[in-house]
Each structure stands twice: as structure tokens, then as C-alpha cells.
Design a protein around this motif. Sequence first.
Motif, mmCIF file in Angstrom:
data_model
loop_
_atom_site.group_PDB
_atom_site.id
_atom_site.type_symbol
_atom_site.label_atom_id
_atom_site.label_comp_id
_atom_site.label_asym_id
_atom_site.label_seq_id
_atom_site.Cartn_x
_atom_site.Cartn_y
_atom_site.Cartn_z
ATOM 1 N N ASP A 110 32.808 65.329 54.994
ATOM 2 C CA ASP A 110 31.811 66.348 54.654
ATOM 3 C C ASP A 110 32.438 67.740 54.646
ATOM 4 O OD1 ASP A 110 29.829 64.453 54.399
ATOM 5 O OD2 ASP A 110 28.956 64.814 56.371
ATOM 6 N N GLU A 113 34.455 68.053 51.467
ATOM 7 C CA GLU A 113 33.538 68.265 50.344
ATOM 8 C C GLU A 113 33.167 69.736 50.217
ATOM 9 O OE1 GLU A 113 28.848 67.477 49.420
ATOM 10 O OE2 GLU A 113 29.926 65.928 50.539
ATOM 11 N N LYS A 114 32.822 70.367 51.335
ATOM 12 C CA LYS A 114 32.434 71.779 51.312
ATOM 13 C C LYS A 114 33.571 72.650 50.787
ATOM 14 C CE LYS A 114 29.294 71.326 55.277
ATOM 15 N NZ LYS A 114 29.110 71.643 56.721
ATOM 16 N N LEU A 117 34.193 72.039 46.857
ATOM 17 C CA LEU A 117 33.155 72.601 46.003
ATOM 18 C C LEU A 117 33.128 74.128 46.069
ATOM 19 C CD1 LEU A 117 30.239 70.058 46.542
ATOM 20 C CD2 LEU A 117 32.064 70.042 44.827
ATOM 21 N N LEU A 125 30.514 66.845 43.133
ATOM 22 C CA LEU A 125 30.377 65.583 43.844
ATOM 23 C C LEU A 125 30.076 64.494 42.819
ATOM 24 C CD1 LEU A 125 30.380 64.709 46.868
ATOM 25 C CD2 LEU A 125 27.887 64.894 46.788
ATOM 26 N N GLN A 129 28.093 59.207 44.687
ATOM 27 C CA GLN A 129 28.475 59.422 46.086
ATOM 28 C C GLN A 129 27.427 58.881 47.060
ATOM 29 O OE1 GLN A 129 31.455 60.676 47.326
ATOM 30 N NE2 GLN A 129 30.614 60.006 49.286
ATOM 31 N N LEU A 136 35.036 59.819 49.818
ATOM 32 C CA LEU A 136 34.444 60.963 49.133
ATOM 33 C C LEU A 136 35.010 60.980 47.727
ATOM 34 C CD1 LEU A 136 32.903 63.686 49.041
ATOM 35 C CD2 LEU A 136 34.986 64.761 49.945
ATOM 36 N N ILE A 138 35.208 63.032 44.177
ATOM 37 C CA ILE A 138 35.026 64.302 43.487
ATOM 38 C C ILE A 138 35.202 64.076 41.989
ATOM 39 C CG2 ILE A 138 35.854 66.655 43.201
ATOM 40 C CD1 ILE A 138 34.529 66.159 45.915
#
Length: 269
Positions: A110, A113-114, A117, A125, A129, A136, A138
Motif C-alpha cells: 500500500d 502504491e501511494k 501514483l 492502479l 487490483q 500490486l 500498476i
Amino acid sequence: MRPLSELSLEQARSVRVVLSDIDDTITSEGMLTAAAYGALEALHKAGFLVIPVTGRPAGWCDHIVRMWPVDAIVGENGAFFFRYDRIRKKMHHHFWASPEERQLNRARLDEIEKEVLATIPGAALASDQAYRVADLAIDFCEDVPPLPEREVDKIVSVFERAGAQAKVSSIHVNGWFGAYDKLSMAKTLLADVFKIDWEDAKRSVIYAGDSPNDEPMFAAFPLSVGVANISAFAHRLKSKPAFITPSHSGDGFAELAALLLRAKGAPRV
């Protein structure tokens, strides 16, 4: 990479197991064509073990192993395999990591991911997902405008700086925590479920793929095949497939299936 026509009938006759990536190997432009699905069905009916080995998520894999003519599936780049017993109507799951480990890894993913992005414009994402249990994904070209290769490399570097593995497919960058990949889980599945040891596998298994996340499979299996679109990624591969099909994507997979069926004397698609 030698033309598929140079795969001898003797080599083809030794094949009992067909492992294959899905996206842009069995599918074409995101679609499962009649020709590719017919190739899967013909191989299955002819007695080959047919096993997709994919980066796609657990939710999709449950559907595929239930409804496609396949014997098992490896998903999320080796995070698990699923096998459906059609007689007993029971799904068998085998995961690389425990539920507790997957929960801890999800919190770490997580954070990745932050960062991705927030720092790489145009990355998104992956739309699948929500159906993933271990990695994860992308998106860099499936549902977004294609990103330049340098931006794809930046996504990979974010994963790697966090200590995660990252692999580039034809549509996504997939990242995860854990010492596994497509090959390690495929070997586990072959040995534990189908009782095929590694020496036998090197003679009796053929693998088809199209992108860098297939590289461990290309390196491991003497009988490995890239569909024609693998050429776009050839510069990223240290280990290339032994053979290449004349046609792209699902049409190339159908060409491979036709060769295997002809070698076995089985009905063709």
C-alpha cells in the motif's frame, strides 16, 4: 530465437505439459479469440496437461480454472496455484505465503502504491487490483495511455527500493514481497500435484510467453516459445525463448498448439 518451424517433431512428441502466459500470449489485444480458446481445448482433449501461468489475480484465476479447459493455474506471478477437481466440485488452493504474511505484505505494498501514483504521472492502479491477494499491479498501458519505457523503469525502481520484487509484463508492472516467481510455483505444482520431477519437466514441458516476466521460464525450460510480439521486449531479456512463432499473441499460441497436436497425431483445431 529460432523459428518455431525448427522445433523438431521428435522434440514436440516429448511434450506432455503446456504451460503458458495469458495476456498477449493466449489473448490478443485483450481478447480471448476463438482460435486461441480452440487451441486450448484441442490440447486438453488430446491429453496434454494445460496450465496457464499468469500475472493475473486470484479472482480471475478462480474463474479460469473452473471454466477454461485447463488442469490448474499459477497466478499473480507465482503467489499461488489453484486446481479445480471437477468430479468432486472442490477447489484446491496452494499459497506461497501464509495469510499473516500476506496481510503484512499488503500494508507494505500500500505504501508503494501511494509513492508510485504520487510520483509517476499517467501510472494507475490496475483495474483488476481488487481481486489480488498477494501483489500490486500498476497499469502502464492496459487501461491508460501507454507510458514511455523510462517511466516503466521508474515504477520498477520504486518497488525495488522498497525491497520488493518487480516484473514487467506486456501491460502491468507487478510487484510483491517474497522469494517466488512464475518458475518456483510452477515447479511446486508440477512436482506436488502431477508428480513430474524437474529432470522430467525439462524434457516434457513446453512454455509459451511474451514479456519480461516470463524470463525465468524461458531460462529454465529448454523447450520455450515466444509468440512473435516477444520481439518488442527482446532488448530487456537476458534469457530469450528458444523458439518464436510466426504470428503474434493468440494466433502464435494457436500455431504452437497445431504443431504439438500434429506431432501427437491428434485432431487439430
